[in-house]
Design an enzyme around this catalytic site. Sequence first.
Site, PDB file in Angstrom:
ATOM      1  N   SER A   4      73.732  92.464 -35.900  1.00 57.72           N
ATOM      2  CA  SER A   4      73.265  91.031 -35.997  1.00 57.72           C
ATOM      3  C   SER A   4      72.804  90.440 -37.110  1.00 57.72           C
ATOM      4  O   SER A   4      72.732  89.125 -37.344  1.00 57.72           O
ATOM      5  CB  SER A   4      72.239  91.113 -34.846  1.00 57.72           C
ATOM      6  OG  SER A   4      72.814  91.163 -33.752  1.00 57.72           O
ATOM      7  N   THR A  60      67.774  93.849 -28.076  1.00 60.63           N
ATOM      8  CA  THR A  60      69.006  94.505 -27.655  1.00 60.63           C
ATOM      9  C   THR A  60      68.801  95.970 -26.857  1.00 60.63           C
ATOM     10  O   THR A  60      67.114  96.277 -26.667  1.00 60.63           O
ATOM     11  CB  THR A  60      69.808  94.886 -28.860  1.00 60.63           C
ATOM     12  OG1 THR A  60      71.010  95.555 -28.472  1.00 60.63           O
ATOM     13  CG2 THR A  60      69.271  95.568 -29.709  1.00 60.63           C
ATOM     14  N   LYS A  69      66.123  94.993 -22.887  1.00 55.21           N
ATOM     15  CA  LYS A  69      66.376  93.551 -22.317  1.00 55.21           C
ATOM     16  C   LYS A  69      65.677  93.033 -20.889  1.00 55.21           C
ATOM     17  O   LYS A  69      65.283  92.012 -20.780  1.00 55.21           O
ATOM     18  CB  LYS A  69      67.921  93.501 -22.118  1.00 55.21           C
ATOM     19  CG  LYS A  69      68.749  93.384 -23.192  1.00 55.21           C
ATOM     20  CD  LYS A  69      69.935  93.302 -23.104  1.00 55.21           C
ATOM     21  CE  LYS A  69      70.915  93.277 -24.315  1.00 55.21           C
ATOM     22  NZ  LYS A  69      72.447  93.082 -24.160  1.00 55.21           N
ATOM     23  N   ASN A 124      68.318  88.607 -23.887  1.00 54.21           N
ATOM     24  CA  ASN A 124      68.637  88.988 -25.277  1.00 54.21           C
ATOM     25  C   ASN A 124      68.129  88.025 -26.256  1.00 54.21           C
ATOM     26  O   ASN A 124      68.354  88.232 -27.516  1.00 54.21           O
ATOM     27  CB  ASN A 124      70.152  89.272 -25.423  1.00 54.21           C
ATOM     28  CG  ASN A 124      70.975  88.040 -25.417  1.00 54.21           C
ATOM     29  OD1 ASN A 124      70.599  86.973 -24.818  1.00 54.21           O
ATOM     30  ND2 ASN A 124      72.168  88.194 -26.057  1.00 54.21           N
ATOM     31  N   ASP A 135      74.721  87.109 -23.197  1.00 55.48           N
ATOM     32  CA  ASP A 135      75.898  88.027 -23.380  1.00 55.48           C
ATOM     33  C   ASP A 135      76.880  87.381 -22.309  1.00 55.48           C
ATOM     34  O   ASP A 135      77.945  87.729 -22.814  1.00 55.48           O
ATOM     35  CB  ASP A 135      75.633  89.314 -22.648  1.00 55.48           C
ATOM     36  CG  ASP A 135      74.604  90.006 -23.633  1.00 55.48           C
ATOM     37  OD1 ASP A 135      74.231  89.822 -25.013  1.00 55.48           O
ATOM     38  OD2 ASP A 135      73.423  90.917 -23.004  1.00 55.48           O
ATOM     39  N   ALA A 161      77.326  97.963 -13.397  1.00 55.80           N
ATOM     40  CA  ALA A 161      76.506  97.202 -12.887  1.00 55.80           C
ATOM     41  C   ALA A 161      75.199  96.999 -13.511  1.00 55.80           C
ATOM     42  O   ALA A 161      74.032  96.959 -12.697  1.00 55.80           O
ATOM     43  CB  ALA A 161      76.308  97.471 -11.335  1.00 55.80           C
ATOM     44  N   TYR A 213      81.959  98.277 -28.952  1.00 52.87           N
ATOM     45  CA  TYR A 213      83.053  98.270 -30.246  1.00 52.87           C
ATOM     46  C   TYR A 213      82.534  99.155 -31.147  1.00 52.87           C
ATOM     47  O   TYR A 213      81.359  99.982 -31.081  1.00 52.87           O
ATOM     48  CB  TYR A 213      82.796  96.962 -30.646  1.00 52.87           C
ATOM     49  CG  TYR A 213      81.256  96.471 -30.822  1.00 52.87           C
ATOM     50  CD1 TYR A 213      80.408  95.784 -29.938  1.00 52.87           C
ATOM     51  CD2 TYR A 213      80.926  96.867 -31.999  1.00 52.87           C
ATOM     52  CE1 TYR A 213      79.049  95.540 -30.309  1.00 52.87           C
ATOM     53  CE2 TYR A 213      79.549  96.620 -32.304  1.00 52.87           C
ATOM     54  CZ  TYR A 213      78.558  96.135 -31.444  1.00 52.87           C
ATOM     55  OH  TYR A 213      77.189  95.772 -31.419  1.00 52.87           O
TER      56      TYR A 213
HETATM   57  P1  NDP Z   1      72.874  99.385 -18.728  1.00 49.65           P
HETATM   58  O1  NDP Z   1      72.280 100.953 -19.208  1.00 49.65           O
HETATM   59  O2  NDP Z   1      71.862  98.360 -18.137  1.00 49.65           O
HETATM   60  O3  NDP Z   1      74.229  99.967 -17.558  1.00 49.65           O
HETATM   61  C1  NDP Z   1      74.908 100.832 -17.827  1.00 49.65           C
HETATM   62  C2  NDP Z   1      76.050 100.912 -16.880  1.00 49.65           C
HETATM   63  O4  NDP Z   1      76.923 101.873 -17.231  1.00 49.65           O
HETATM   64  C3  NDP Z   1      75.607 101.326 -15.514  1.00 49.65           C
HETATM   65  O5  NDP Z   1      76.138 100.494 -14.470  1.00 49.65           O
HETATM   66  C4  NDP Z   1      75.967 102.613 -15.224  1.00 49.65           C
HETATM   67  O6  NDP Z   1      76.181 103.389 -14.000  1.00 49.65           O
HETATM   68  C5  NDP Z   1      77.287 102.727 -16.201  1.00 49.65           C
HETATM   69  N1  NDP Z   1      77.551 104.265 -16.705  1.00 49.65           N
HETATM   70  C6  NDP Z   1      77.032 104.709 -17.516  1.00 49.65           C
HETATM   71  N2  NDP Z   1      77.675 105.815 -18.060  1.00 49.65           N
HETATM   72  C7  NDP Z   1      78.838 105.842 -17.394  1.00 49.65           C
HETATM   73  C8  NDP Z   1      79.697 106.763 -17.164  1.00 49.65           C
HETATM   74  N3  NDP Z   1      79.807 107.931 -17.961  1.00 49.65           N
HETATM   75  N4  NDP Z   1      80.677 106.580 -16.183  1.00 49.65           N
HETATM   76  C9  NDP Z   1      80.728 105.503 -15.314  1.00 49.65           C
HETATM   77  N5  NDP Z   1      79.456 104.713 -15.489  1.00 49.65           N
HETATM   78  C10 NDP Z   1      78.683 104.731 -16.353  1.00 49.65           C
HETATM   79  O7  NDP Z   1      73.736  98.895 -20.087  1.00 49.65           O
HETATM   80  P2  NDP Z   1      74.176  97.457 -20.395  1.00 49.65           P
HETATM   81  O8  NDP Z   1      74.583  96.590 -19.120  1.00 49.65           O
HETATM   82  O9  NDP Z   1      73.015  96.740 -21.339  1.00 49.65           O
HETATM   83  O10 NDP Z   1      75.380  97.666 -21.539  1.00 49.65           O
HETATM   84  C11 NDP Z   1      76.544  98.017 -20.864  1.00 49.65           C
HETATM   85  C12 NDP Z   1      77.543  98.158 -22.307  1.00 49.65           C
HETATM   86  O11 NDP Z   1      77.839  96.816 -22.860  1.00 49.65           O
HETATM   87  C13 NDP Z   1      76.836  99.086 -23.327  1.00 49.65           C
HETATM   88  O12 NDP Z   1      77.982  99.946 -24.141  1.00 49.65           O
HETATM   89  C14 NDP Z   1      76.459  98.101 -24.478  1.00 49.65           C
HETATM   90  O13 NDP Z   1      76.743  98.439 -25.925  1.00 49.65           O
HETATM   91  C15 NDP Z   1      77.436  97.010 -24.067  1.00 49.65           C
HETATM   92  N6  NDP Z   1      77.132  95.641 -24.544  1.00 49.65           N
HETATM   93  C16 NDP Z   1      77.979  94.962 -25.369  1.00 49.65           C
HETATM   94  C17 NDP Z   1      77.387  93.690 -25.909  1.00 49.65           C
HETATM   95  C18 NDP Z   1      78.363  93.138 -26.936  1.00 49.65           C
HETATM   96  O14 NDP Z   1      78.025  91.970 -27.508  1.00 49.65           O
HETATM   97  N7  NDP Z   1      79.568  93.608 -27.100  1.00 49.65           N
HETATM   98  C19 NDP Z   1      76.276  92.985 -25.221  1.00 49.65           C
HETATM   99  C20 NDP Z   1      75.765  93.651 -24.092  1.00 49.65           C
HETATM  100  C21 NDP Z   1      75.750  95.124 -23.850  1.00 49.65           C
HETATM  101  P3  NDP Z   1      74.982 103.669 -12.884  1.00 49.65           P
HETATM  102  O15 NDP Z   1      74.384 102.321 -12.603  1.00 49.65           O
HETATM  103  O16 NDP Z   1      76.047 104.196 -11.839  1.00 49.65           O
HETATM  104  O17 NDP Z   1      74.219 104.625 -13.776  1.00 49.65           O
END
Ligand code: NDP
Length: 274
Positions: A17, A63, A67, A88, A104, A130, A218
């Site tokens: 960023s 981040t 959040k 964010n 996002d 989710a 990424y």
């Molecule tokens: P959260 O921690 O809020 O949510 C994580 C999610 O991933 C949950 O739904 C969880 O499931 C699921 N999960 C974790 N591990 C596994 C696995 N091994 N198999 C299946 N499901 C899994 O994270 P965020 O929503 O904040 O971020 C999610 C992703 O998006 C991250 O990789 C983050 O880096 C990326 N991101 C990228 C952005 C960008 O600008 N490119 C911006 C924001 C996020 P459960 O609920 O069942 O635990």
Amino acid sequence: MSLLYRVTGNPIKHSLSPRIHAHFAQVTGEPIEYTAQLEEAETFTDNLRRQLTSGEILGSNVTLPFKELAWALAEVRTARAETAGAANTLWLNDAGQICADNTDGIGLLTDLKNNLGLELENRRVLILGAGGAVRGVIQPMLDAGVTEVIIANRSVERAQAIVDIFPGAPLKAISYAEITGPAFDLIVNGTSASIGGELPPVPDAAIDANTCGYDMMYGATKTPFCEWCEAHNARAIDGLGMLVEQAAESFFIWRGVKPETAAILAELRSELQP
Ligand code: NDP
């Protein structure tokens, strides 16, 4: 007056960023400074409130893993931040109130539509995960005119909680085991599985060569999800464009100027090529 902005998170050392916002400042002529700030959960809320209300900083991106805390800290939230339950982007309004947005979702949609030329109208979409990022994506997806959005998550209750926010919308929460064909037009991996080098347990029936796969993650190496897409001859895209576009939207909120994104995206992309 300080024109300082920052991104706050933990870890934060490898955040792109500061580089992205330095580029935006240069191309728009906005004389801002943008730094990365490591924070701890115990001090995040007090420190951010003090920094913003004292004018020490004009705004902050937030981040992982803060959040939700950023959302809770805000006194005023945009509709998309309210829905997402996670923020964010923070800043102070003229009345001295801490405001929050979530850019996002719009970042993802802008990348899909403007950078990748993907048409979303009347498309079937499968979203994996989710968490906070997925929450922010649903409203812009619906606004783009998709036919339906299926949200699959390990804990289905979390996916159902998102569906419940949008009564009457073409949304459905299911488990991975319930995913069936026909193949989806777009699959978005919004899980954090890629961070651990894992592929969410999504069945092959969900994908074919006409599917576009998008991993929000990424990095310098291809994610397991992108490899899975390519193994099915499907288009595979990572989340670098989403990162740049969410940053551009934050910059616009803070400075009232929308920076051009193609050059910095191309620059970062060329550096990340394996
Ligand atoms: P959260 O921690 O809020 O949510 C994580 C999610 O991933 C949950 O739904 C969880 O499931 C699921 N999960 C974790 N591990 C596994 C696995 N091994 N198999 C299946 N499901 C899994 O994270 P965020 O929503 O904040 O971020 C999610 C992703 O998006 C991250 O990789 C983050 O880096 C990326 N991101 C990228 C952005 C960008 O600008 N490119 C911006 C924001 C996020 P459960 O609920 O069942 O635990």
